[in-house]
Motif scaffolding. Sequence first.
Motif, PDB file in Angstrom:
ATOM      1  N   TYR A   1       0.835  -1.212   0.000  1.00  0.00           N
ATOM      2  CA  TYR A   1       0.000   0.000   0.000  1.00  0.00           C
ATOM      3  C   TYR A   1       0.865   1.255   0.000  1.00  0.00           C
ATOM      4  O   TYR A   1       0.587   2.220  -0.717  1.00  0.00           O
ATOM      5  N   PHE A   2       1.927   1.217   0.801  1.00  0.00           N
ATOM      6  CA  PHE A   2       2.840   2.358   0.842  1.00  0.00           C
ATOM      7  C   PHE A   2       3.371   2.665  -0.563  1.00  0.00           C
ATOM      8  O   PHE A   2       3.386   3.811  -1.005  1.00  0.00           O
ATOM      9  N   ARG A   3       3.761   1.603  -1.290  1.00  0.00           N
ATOM     10  CA  ARG A   3       4.317   1.796  -2.628  1.00  0.00           C
ATOM     11  C   ARG A   3       3.236   2.320  -3.585  1.00  0.00           C
ATOM     12  O   ARG A   3       3.491   3.178  -4.419  1.00  0.00           O
ATOM     13  N   MET A   4       2.021   1.777  -3.447  1.00  0.00           N
ATOM     14  CA  MET A   4       0.925   2.153  -4.334  1.00  0.00           C
ATOM     15  C   MET A   4       0.578   3.639  -4.218  1.00  0.00           C
ATOM     16  O   MET A   4       0.338   4.318  -5.207  1.00  0.00           O
ATOM     17  N   PHE A   5       0.564   4.131  -2.965  1.00  0.00           N
ATOM     18  CA  PHE A   5       0.149   5.514  -2.720  1.00  0.00           C
ATOM     19  C   PHE A   5       1.337   6.473  -2.689  1.00  0.00           C
ATOM     20  O   PHE A   5       1.168   7.671  -2.448  1.00  0.00           O
ATOM     21  N   SER A   6       2.511   5.954  -2.936  1.00  0.00           N
ATOM     22  CA  SER A   6       3.711   6.789  -2.854  1.00  0.00           C
ATOM     23  C   SER A   6       3.732   7.827  -3.971  1.00  0.00           C
ATOM     24  O   SER A   6       3.287   7.582  -5.092  1.00  0.00           O
TER      25      SER A   6
END
Length: 125
Positions: A54-59
């Motif tokens: 999720y962190f990577r997706m919303f980064s």
Amino acid sequence: MMKDKLARFMTGRYGVDALSKFMLYIAIGCMVIGMIFRNSIFDGFAIILLLIGYFRMFSKNIQSRYNENIKYWNIRNRFLNIFKMRKTHHIYKCPSCKQKIRIPKGKGKIEITCPKCRTQFIKRS
Ligand SMILES: [Zn+2]
């Protein structure tokens, strides 16, 4: 309406890539293993993977995420090549220096010369 909000939220953010999908599969795998063995370590591992995903997706640091995905892709291809190679090649170890030597399959009995120490040995390929 909901879709618009989501689209606005995702603007300038990285989104889903091959690495995220891979991590999701691993996370699902961990959850299944965790259920089978009733071991919460796997659940914890799955949650960590999902959080990173999720962190990577919303980064918004698109360049860094892009580079991570390239790294993942290179490692993945290296593994795939090893698997492909196993179908068409044998890996032999030199009996004297343990150097690994790759020989194509289906050539019958052949004499192999070690490229490192020049030891000769016979193998069936
Ligand atoms: Zn050798």
